[in-house]
Design a protein around this motif. Structure first.
Motif, PDB file in Angstrom:
ATOM      1  N   VAL A 164      38.762  28.564  44.066  1.00  0.00           N
ATOM      2  CA  VAL A 164      38.580  29.689  45.077  1.00  0.00           C
ATOM      3  C   VAL A 164      39.650  30.893  44.331  1.00  0.00           C
ATOM      4  O   VAL A 164      40.788  30.574  44.136  1.00  0.00           O
ATOM      5  CB  VAL A 164      38.976  29.265  46.406  1.00  0.00           C
ATOM      6  N   ARG A 165      39.081  31.907  44.292  1.00  0.00           N
ATOM      7  CA  ARG A 165      39.667  33.149  43.633  1.00  0.00           C
ATOM      8  C   ARG A 165      39.358  34.448  44.680  1.00  0.00           C
ATOM      9  O   ARG A 165      38.449  34.614  45.501  1.00  0.00           O
ATOM     10  CB  ARG A 165      39.187  33.739  42.499  1.00  0.00           C
ATOM     11  N   ILE A 166      40.652  34.897  44.995  1.00  0.00           N
ATOM     12  CA  ILE A 166      40.596  36.020  45.885  1.00  0.00           C
ATOM     13  C   ILE A 166      40.805  37.383  45.010  1.00  0.00           C
ATOM     14  O   ILE A 166      41.525  37.737  43.950  1.00  0.00           O
ATOM     15  CB  ILE A 166      42.006  36.377  46.904  1.00  0.00           C
ATOM     16  N   ARG A 167      39.618  38.237  45.041  1.00  0.00           N
ATOM     17  CA  ARG A 167      39.642  39.471  44.266  1.00  0.00           C
ATOM     18  C   ARG A 167      39.685  40.721  45.169  1.00  0.00           C
ATOM     19  O   ARG A 167      38.936  40.696  46.188  1.00  0.00           O
ATOM     20  CB  ARG A 167      38.227  39.326  43.297  1.00  0.00           C
ATOM     21  N   SER A 168      40.080  41.755  44.941  1.00  0.00           N
ATOM     22  CA  SER A 168      40.215  43.102  45.491  1.00  0.00           C
ATOM     23  C   SER A 168      39.018  43.859  45.279  1.00  0.00           C
ATOM     24  O   SER A 168      38.566  43.627  44.253  1.00  0.00           O
ATOM     25  CB  SER A 168      41.554  43.699  45.379  1.00  0.00           C
ATOM     26  N   LEU A 169      38.561  44.838  46.118  1.00  0.00           N
ATOM     27  CA  LEU A 169      37.533  45.787  45.844  1.00  0.00           C
ATOM     28  C   LEU A 169      38.000  46.591  44.397  1.00  0.00           C
ATOM     29  O   LEU A 169      37.299  46.737  43.576  1.00  0.00           O
ATOM     30  CB  LEU A 169      37.413  46.777  47.096  1.00  0.00           C
ATOM     31  N   THR A 170      39.243  46.897  44.333  1.00  0.00           N
ATOM     32  CA  THR A 170      39.654  47.677  43.402  1.00  0.00           C
ATOM     33  C   THR A 170      39.400  46.844  41.985  1.00  0.00           C
ATOM     34  O   THR A 170      38.773  47.320  40.942  1.00  0.00           O
ATOM     35  CB  THR A 170      41.113  47.754  43.062  1.00  0.00           C
ATOM     36  N   GLY A 218      40.571  55.679  55.236  1.00  0.00           N
ATOM     37  CA  GLY A 218      41.651  54.818  55.592  1.00  0.00           C
ATOM     38  C   GLY A 218      41.484  53.471  54.887  1.00  0.00           C
ATOM     39  O   GLY A 218      42.599  52.541  55.198  1.00  0.00           O
ATOM     40  N   LEU A 219      40.436  53.182  54.232  1.00  0.00           N
ATOM     41  CA  LEU A 219      40.277  51.776  53.709  1.00  0.00           C
ATOM     42  C   LEU A 219      41.299  51.608  52.467  1.00  0.00           C
ATOM     43  O   LEU A 219      41.020  52.555  51.691  1.00  0.00           O
ATOM     44  CB  LEU A 219      38.931  51.740  53.155  1.00  0.00           C
ATOM     45  N   ILE A 220      41.917  50.711  52.236  1.00  0.00           N
ATOM     46  CA  ILE A 220      42.875  50.267  51.259  1.00  0.00           C
ATOM     47  C   ILE A 220      42.052  49.466  50.333  1.00  0.00           C
ATOM     48  O   ILE A 220      41.757  48.018  50.759  1.00  0.00           O
ATOM     49  CB  ILE A 220      44.020  49.577  51.733  1.00  0.00           C
ATOM     50  N   GLU A 221      41.345  49.866  49.204  1.00  0.00           N
ATOM     51  CA  GLU A 221      40.810  49.212  48.252  1.00  0.00           C
ATOM     52  C   GLU A 221      41.283  48.064  47.727  1.00  0.00           C
ATOM     53  O   GLU A 221      40.815  47.155  47.433  1.00  0.00           O
ATOM     54  CB  GLU A 221      39.997  50.105  47.166  1.00  0.00           C
ATOM     55  N   ASP A 222      42.734  48.271  47.598  1.00  0.00           N
ATOM     56  CA  ASP A 222      43.617  46.991  46.953  1.00  0.00           C
ATOM     57  C   ASP A 222      43.680  45.927  47.982  1.00  0.00           C
ATOM     58  O   ASP A 222      43.868  44.700  47.738  1.00  0.00           O
ATOM     59  CB  ASP A 222      44.888  47.303  46.442  1.00  0.00           C
ATOM     60  N   ALA A 223      43.320  46.020  49.418  1.00  0.00           N
ATOM     61  CA  ALA A 223      43.199  45.138  50.451  1.00  0.00           C
ATOM     62  C   ALA A 223      41.940  45.003  51.007  1.00  0.00           C
ATOM     63  O   ALA A 223      41.982  44.449  52.225  1.00  0.00           O
ATOM     64  CB  ALA A 223      44.505  45.762  51.286  1.00  0.00           C
ATOM     65  N   TYR A 224      40.861  45.246  50.375  1.00  0.00           N
ATOM     66  CA  TYR A 224      39.555  44.784  50.805  1.00  0.00           C
ATOM     67  C   TYR A 224      39.572  43.601  49.925  1.00  0.00           C
ATOM     68  O   TYR A 224      39.278  43.676  48.594  1.00  0.00           O
ATOM     69  CB  TYR A 224      38.703  45.817  50.415  1.00  0.00           C
ATOM     70  N   LEU A 225      39.564  42.540  50.365  1.00  0.00           N
ATOM     71  CA  LEU A 225      39.809  41.330  49.710  1.00  0.00           C
ATOM     72  C   LEU A 225      38.518  40.552  49.794  1.00  0.00           C
ATOM     73  O   LEU A 225      38.120  40.205  51.024  1.00  0.00           O
ATOM     74  CB  LEU A 225      40.889  40.401  49.962  1.00  0.00           C
ATOM     75  N   ILE A 226      37.925  39.514  48.689  1.00  0.00           N
ATOM     76  CA  ILE A 226      36.759  39.095  48.743  1.00  0.00           C
ATOM     77  C   ILE A 226      37.259  37.358  48.022  1.00  0.00           C
ATOM     78  O   ILE A 226      37.981  37.442  47.142  1.00  0.00           O
ATOM     79  CB  ILE A 226      35.630  39.484  47.698  1.00  0.00           C
ATOM     80  N   ALA A 227      36.807  36.544  48.834  1.00  0.00           N
ATOM     81  CA  ALA A 227      37.161  35.075  48.506  1.00  0.00           C
ATOM     82  C   ALA A 227      35.985  34.500  47.696  1.00  0.00           C
ATOM     83  O   ALA A 227      34.779  34.763  48.176  1.00  0.00           O
ATOM     84  CB  ALA A 227      37.320  34.091  49.525  1.00  0.00           C
ATOM     85  N   GLU A 228      35.991  34.272  46.545  1.00  0.00           N
ATOM     86  CA  GLU A 228      35.083  34.093  45.452  1.00  0.00           C
ATOM     87  C   GLU A 228      35.025  32.503  45.092  1.00  0.00           C
ATOM     88  O   GLU A 228      36.167  32.035  44.613  1.00  0.00           O
ATOM     89  CB  GLU A 228      35.027  34.810  44.332  1.00  0.00           C
ATOM     90  N   GLN A 236      35.901  37.215  53.549  1.00  0.00           N
ATOM     91  CA  GLN A 236      36.317  38.759  53.296  1.00  0.00           C
ATOM     92  C   GLN A 236      37.463  39.033  54.198  1.00  0.00           C
ATOM     93  O   GLN A 236      37.512  38.516  55.369  1.00  0.00           O
ATOM     94  CB  GLN A 236      35.282  39.879  53.357  1.00  0.00           C
ATOM     95  N   THR A 237      38.258  39.944  53.767  1.00  0.00           N
ATOM     96  CA  THR A 237      39.067  40.652  54.879  1.00  0.00           C
ATOM     97  C   THR A 237      39.288  41.958  54.452  1.00  0.00           C
ATOM     98  O   THR A 237      39.289  42.258  53.206  1.00  0.00           O
ATOM     99  CB  THR A 237      40.527  39.863  55.083  1.00  0.00           C
ATOM    100  N   THR A 238      39.671  42.910  55.325  1.00  0.00           N
ATOM    101  CA  THR A 238      40.174  44.178  54.850  1.00  0.00           C
ATOM    102  C   THR A 238      41.380  44.973  55.512  1.00  0.00           C
ATOM    103  O   THR A 238      41.669  44.387  56.915  1.00  0.00           O
ATOM    104  CB  THR A 238      38.984  45.050  55.109  1.00  0.00           C
ATOM    105  N   ALA A 272      46.269  39.456  52.109  1.00  0.00           N
ATOM    106  CA  ALA A 272      46.314  40.681  52.610  1.00  0.00           C
ATOM    107  C   ALA A 272      47.895  41.121  53.058  1.00  0.00           C
ATOM    108  O   ALA A 272      48.277  42.193  52.969  1.00  0.00           O
ATOM    109  CB  ALA A 272      45.792  40.777  54.042  1.00  0.00           C
ATOM    110  N   ILE A 273      48.533  40.055  53.462  1.00  0.00           N
ATOM    111  CA  ILE A 273      50.099  40.522  53.457  1.00  0.00           C
ATOM    112  C   ILE A 273      50.655  40.655  52.508  1.00  0.00           C
ATOM    113  O   ILE A 273      51.467  41.371  52.423  1.00  0.00           O
ATOM    114  CB  ILE A 273      50.559  38.922  54.282  1.00  0.00           C
TER     115      ILE A 273
END
Length: 318
Positions: A164-170, A218-228, A236-238, A272-273
């Protein structure tokens, strides 16, 4: 004399300030409010914003709109708030009378509004006008500097070992991920199916997703997070922010059905935290339906503290 009229172009800031004062956990600038209503218009949904005046002063605001994610052609979402210094002078009643007449003219079937159950005025005001409360929601807040991630190290290590990897939209953008917007839309469409809500979920169109989520300033692309997991997107979370508040707001956190119950939602929240800490944010706020037991349990364990519940009040016109 109090009068009610459609909002004028110079009144968006005043209207947003009154709405934010009534619900500080859902802050808005005038530009936020204007953009939301213009998006409704662009998507072809019904909306209106009314303001109550006494002379040139804006005393209160009322609005209705249709919910693209729980759409019914004859059902509406409402907002209604009066500035504290103007309460008790009839502005709320005048706004509601005008709003209700407008909705009846549109042949509305029903309308919903959220109000804190501990509000000194709103529950009684709504009950006297025929509203009844049903579904309850909790807004919860986490004080980021106090959060200790240490108890979750074993969970994160276990998920990492499982791929499991967490990747940001960025990161996804920088990697040139093909069909990125389509895949993000598909993931959100998947995970939102089972989220408890007051009205049944309906599909969120690609246009609405790209405008309201990816296009939100207001979307924070570094905190739009995808679990892969091995190339498959599992959750996902945002996080979002507004110029109206220093607090960060959580968007939809969800995991696809095959991957639920394995700690992925918690891992997304932890990421996200960390993103919030990088931004030097003090507070993250999130809201959940009272019957969303799994997500409430995650938030409680992480240290989110619940406010008194907000109640979804509904009025039926026919």
């Amino acid at each position: 004399m109090i009068t009610v009229a459609p909002i004028a172009e110079h009144e968006w800031d005043a209207a947003a300030a009154i709405l934010t004062g009534a619900n500080p956990n859902d802050p808005l600038t005038g530009e936020d409010l204007r953009r939301q209503m213009r998006e409704q218009q662009d998507w072809g949904y019904g909306w209106a914003v009314l303001v109550a005046h006494e002379g040139p002063e804006v005393l209160g605001v009322a609005a209705y709109h249709q919910n693209p994610g729980a759409f019914h052609p004859d059902r509406y979402m409402l907002d209604l708030a009066v500035a504290p210094h103007a309460q008790g002078r009839g502005a709320g009643a005048a706004l509601w009378d005008t709003l209700a007449a407008d909705l009846r003219a549109r042949n509305a079937e029903s309308a919903r509004i959220l109000a804190r159950e501990d509000h000194p005025v709103a529950p009684g005001f709504l009950a006297r006008r025929g509203f009844s409360g049903d579904k309850r929601y909790f807004m919860s807040a986490l004080h980021v500097p106090d959060f200790d991630p240490a108890p979750y190290a074993a969970l994160e290590c276990r998920l990492h070992d499982r791929g499991v990897r967490i990747r940001s939209l960025t990161e996804l953008r920088e990697a040139g991920t093909p069909d990125l917007a389509r895949r993000l839309h598909a993931l959100m469409s998947d995970v939102r199916q089972d989220v408890p809500r007051a009205e049944p979920a309906t599909p969120l169109s690609r246009e609405v997703f790209e405008d309201a989520i990816l296009g939100d300033p207001g979307l924070i692309e570094d905190a739009y997070l995808i679990a892969e997991v091995d190339g498959t997107w599992a959750g996902q979370t945002t996080l979002f922010r507004s110029d109206a508040s220093p607090d960060l707001l959580t968007g939809l956190t969800g995991v696809t059905r095959p991957w639920r119950g394995q700690g992925i939602a918690t891992a997304l929240k932890l990421a996200a935290i960390r993103a919030a800490r990088t931004l030097n944010a003090t507070t993250i706020r999130t809201d959940n339906a009272s019957d969303n037991a799994p997500m409430l349990a995650i938030n409680d364990r992480l240290g989110f503290v619940r406010d008194p519940a907000s109640v979804s009040y509904v009025i039926r016109f026919r």
